[in-house]
Design an enzyme around this catalytic site. Sequence first.
Site, PDB file in Angstrom:
ATOM      1  N   GLU A   1     -61.015 -58.731  -8.441  1.00 17.40           N
ATOM      2  CA  GLU A   1     -61.136 -60.018  -9.138  1.00 17.40           C
ATOM      3  C   GLU A   1     -59.743 -60.489  -9.542  1.00 17.40           C
ATOM      4  O   GLU A   1     -59.032 -59.789 -10.258  1.00 17.40           O
ATOM      5  CB  GLU A   1     -62.034 -59.891 -10.367  1.00 17.40           C
ATOM      6  CG  GLU A   1     -62.045 -61.092 -11.291  1.00 17.40           C
ATOM      7  CD  GLU A   1     -62.397 -62.401 -10.580  1.00 17.40           C
ATOM      8  OE1 GLU A   1     -61.667 -63.379 -10.798  1.00 17.40           O
ATOM      9  OE2 GLU A   1     -63.377 -62.422  -9.807  1.00 17.40           O
TER      10      GLU A   1
ATOM     11  N   ALA B   1     -70.599 -63.664 -10.238  1.00 15.01           N
ATOM     12  CA  ALA B   1     -72.052 -63.555 -10.081  1.00 15.01           C
ATOM     13  C   ALA B   1     -72.450 -62.741  -8.848  1.00 15.01           C
ATOM     14  O   ALA B   1     -72.918 -61.601  -8.951  1.00 15.01           O
ATOM     15  CB  ALA B   1     -72.674 -64.947 -10.024  1.00 15.01           C
TER      16      ALA B   1
ATOM     17  N   SER C   1     -67.829 -61.286 -14.615  1.00 14.99           N
ATOM     18  CA  SER C   1     -69.260 -61.318 -14.933  1.00 14.99           C
ATOM     19  C   SER C   1     -69.589 -62.195 -16.143  1.00 14.99           C
ATOM     20  O   SER C   1     -70.217 -61.770 -17.097  1.00 14.99           O
ATOM     21  CB  SER C   1     -69.775 -59.886 -15.185  1.00 14.99           C
ATOM     22  OG  SER C   1     -71.185 -59.852 -15.258  1.00 14.99           O
TER      23      SER C   1
ATOM     24  N   CYS D   1     -72.560 -71.124 -16.407  1.00  7.92           N
ATOM     25  CA  CYS D   1     -73.477 -72.232 -16.689  1.00  7.92           C
ATOM     26  C   CYS D   1     -73.687 -72.437 -18.189  1.00  7.92           C
ATOM     27  O   CYS D   1     -74.217 -73.467 -18.614  1.00  7.92           O
ATOM     28  CB  CYS D   1     -74.809 -72.000 -15.996  1.00  7.92           C
ATOM     29  SG  CYS D   1     -74.671 -71.925 -14.190  1.00  7.92           S
TER      30      CYS D   1
ATOM     31  N   ARG E   1     -77.149 -48.819  -7.030  1.00  4.40           N
ATOM     32  CA  ARG E   1     -78.506 -48.294  -7.206  1.00  4.40           C
ATOM     33  C   ARG E   1     -79.040 -47.735  -5.884  1.00  4.40           C
ATOM     34  O   ARG E   1     -79.809 -46.776  -5.869  1.00  4.40           O
ATOM     35  CB  ARG E   1     -79.439 -49.392  -7.718  1.00  4.40           C
ATOM     36  CG  ARG E   1     -79.109 -49.886  -9.115  1.00  4.40           C
ATOM     37  CD  ARG E   1     -80.202 -50.794  -9.651  1.00  4.40           C
ATOM     38  NE  ARG E   1     -79.779 -51.459 -10.879  1.00  4.40           N
ATOM     39  CZ  ARG E   1     -79.330 -52.700 -10.950  1.00  4.40           C
ATOM     40  NH1 ARG E   1     -79.252 -53.430  -9.854  1.00  4.40           N
ATOM     41  NH2 ARG E   1     -78.966 -53.216 -12.092  1.00  4.40           N
TER      42      ARG E   1
ATOM     43  N   ASN F   1     -76.849 -65.055  -7.659  1.00  2.00           N
ATOM     44  CA  ASN F   1     -77.384 -63.757  -8.072  1.00  2.00           C
ATOM     45  C   ASN F   1     -78.394 -63.213  -7.058  1.00  2.00           C
ATOM     46  O   ASN F   1     -78.435 -62.003  -6.796  1.00  2.00           O
ATOM     47  CB  ASN F   1     -78.023 -63.878  -9.460  1.00  2.00           C
ATOM     48  CG  ASN F   1     -76.991 -63.752 -10.570  1.00  2.00           C
ATOM     49  OD1 ASN F   1     -76.602 -62.655 -10.944  1.00  2.00           O
ATOM     50  ND2 ASN F   1     -76.529 -64.890 -11.091  1.00  2.00           N
TER      51      ASN F   1
END
Length: 560
Positions: free
Chosen positions: A33, A11, A39, A43, A22, A312
Site C-alpha cells: 500500500e 477494500a 482498510s 464512503c 482463511r 468487497n
Amino acid sequence: MKKIVVIGGVAAGLKAAAKARRSDPQASITVLERGKIISYGACGMPYYVGGDVNDIEDLMKTPVGIVRSSAFFKNVKDLDVLIQTEATAIDRQAKVVTVKKLATGETDTIPYDKLVIATGASPIKPPLPGVALDNIFSLWHPDDAKVIRQGIEAGNYKQAVIIGAGLVGMEMAEALTKRQLQVTVVEMKEQIFPAFLDAEIAGIASKYAAGKGITLLTEEKVERFTGETRVTAVETDKRTIPADLVILAIGARPNVELAKAAGLTIGVTGAIVVDEEMRTNDPDIYAGGDCVENINRLSGQKVFAPMGSTANKHGRVIGENLCGGHVKFKGVLNTVVAKLHNLTVGKTGLSERDAKQLGYDYITAMVAGHDKPHYMPGAKPITVKLIAEAQTGKILGMQAVGEGEVAKRVDVVAAVLTLGGTIDDLFDIDLSYAPPYNSPIDNVAVAANAVMNKLAGKFKGISPLVAKEKLEDGKTVFLDVRTPDECKQIRLSDSPSIKYIPLGQLRNRVAELNKQDEVVAFCKISLRGYDAEGILEGAGFENVKVMEGGIVSWPFSHGK
C-alpha cells in the site's frame, strides 16, 4: 509455500488477502500500500465532514473499536502489510513486483506465485485555470476529510461550491448544509444524480434539496477558479459564484497504469479486463475493485462502476480463487442508494433512459404512498418508479425517492432483478408485514400492480413530465379530486385548466365535464385519481388518464 502478493490495501485488496488466508493458512501473503492508511471506509467520509462520525479513525476501526493497522493484520490474519510501499513495475515473466519504499526511496523486488491488482481509482481533476488553488478538494482520502472538517470548525469556510451532482457531490451538499455553510452545486448535465436517475425522480430530489437551502445550478459548466493563493470564486459559463471552499465531485478514473505497463488488457471503459473469476489475461494475475470493469447483468455491457460494496465482493471472490477455487462474480445491477438530509434516493437495474437506448419495448409506472400505514407514527411518503419489459413483464429497473424507507424497497427489487423476475414475481413475494414496518401490500407490489393494470388497459397513467406538457398546452382538463381542505394546503398549479371536484361528489357532478375533452385525474398520490378514471369511463368518457404519483410526486413547483 505459495507466495501471494496484493497491490492495494483498502477494500478489494485486503478483502482478497484476508479471504486467501482463511483458504490457505500456510501461504505467504504480502500486501503493498503506497499510502499510510489502510482498510478505511471511504464512503463514510461525507458523514465525518458532516459530524455524524466523530473521529476519522472510526472509519478505520473494527466494530469493537480496534484500528485496522498493519500490526492488526499481522497479529490477527498473519498478513504482511507494507505501507508507504509503492509497486512500480510488474515483471510477468520473472513473476516479481518492483517496489519503492516512499519513506526512504529504496527499491526492492518481491516474488509472487499469484498476484492481485487492487489499485483503485483516482478522482478526476479538471484541467481548468485555478484548479490548483488552496481550498479546492477532492473528497477521496481521509486526509481530505480531516482538512475540510478542520477548516469548517475553525470558521474558515462560509460559501461552498460543489462541482458535480452525483453521489459524492450530493452527500457533501448535505454534510456542508448541516454545518451551516451556504452551498451551491454546479452540474453540467440537466439534473442531479444524472448517471442513474430519470428526470421525474431527480426532480423530486431537486425540489427537496432546494427546500433545504441547497442552490442547484444544472446545465452549467465550470470554466475557471479565481483567487490569488486561495480560491475566492468559481466562474461558470453563466455566472461568478463566490466560494471559499470547493469540492470536486465529477467522478473517477481507474488506476491502470501499472497493469497497462505490464501488458494486461485494458477494456473499453478504460478499466482492467477480468473474467468471471476476476482473472486478467495473465492466469496468475487477478484484479478487483475500482480499477476493473464489470458487466451489467441486464444489458450485458461492460461498465465502470466503482462502488465499495462491489470492491468487497471482488475481494472475496479473488481470495477464494487464489487458492484453487472457481467462484464467479456475475456482474452488477448498478444499485445505488443515497441520503440527502431526511430524503433517500435509490435505484437498481436500468433507468428508463437506459431501456430506451438498449432498444427495449418497455413500460413504466410510478406510484406514491406511505412507507407504512398512514396511522402509524413516523409514516412518510415514498415514490417508486418501476420499469418492465412490455411483452414479458420482466423487471428491468426501479427507482425510488422519499422521506420514508426507500433502501429496503430498492434491495427487494435488486433481488428480483438478480433472479430474472417479473412483475408477477414482485407481487407474489411473501414480504413481511406489520404496521410499524410497512403496509399490507408493499409499495413495490403496488408498483407491480400498476404495471399489470397498464398492460391490461385498466390504468392509463402518464408521468408527471407528460402531464406538465399537457398542462402547459392548455388543451387538457386536469381533474383534482382531493377534498377542499387538501386543495387549500397545496395546489398543483394556478392553471385555469384545473377543475376541482372531490371524488365523493364526482358521480353527481360528472355533467360538469365534457366527454369530448381529454381528462387527467389526480389527487395526493393519485389513488383517488385512479378511482376517478373508473367513474368517468363508466360514465362514457373515452379519453381519461391518471397523473402518476399525484401531488406527492410532482417534481415541479406548486401553485399558490
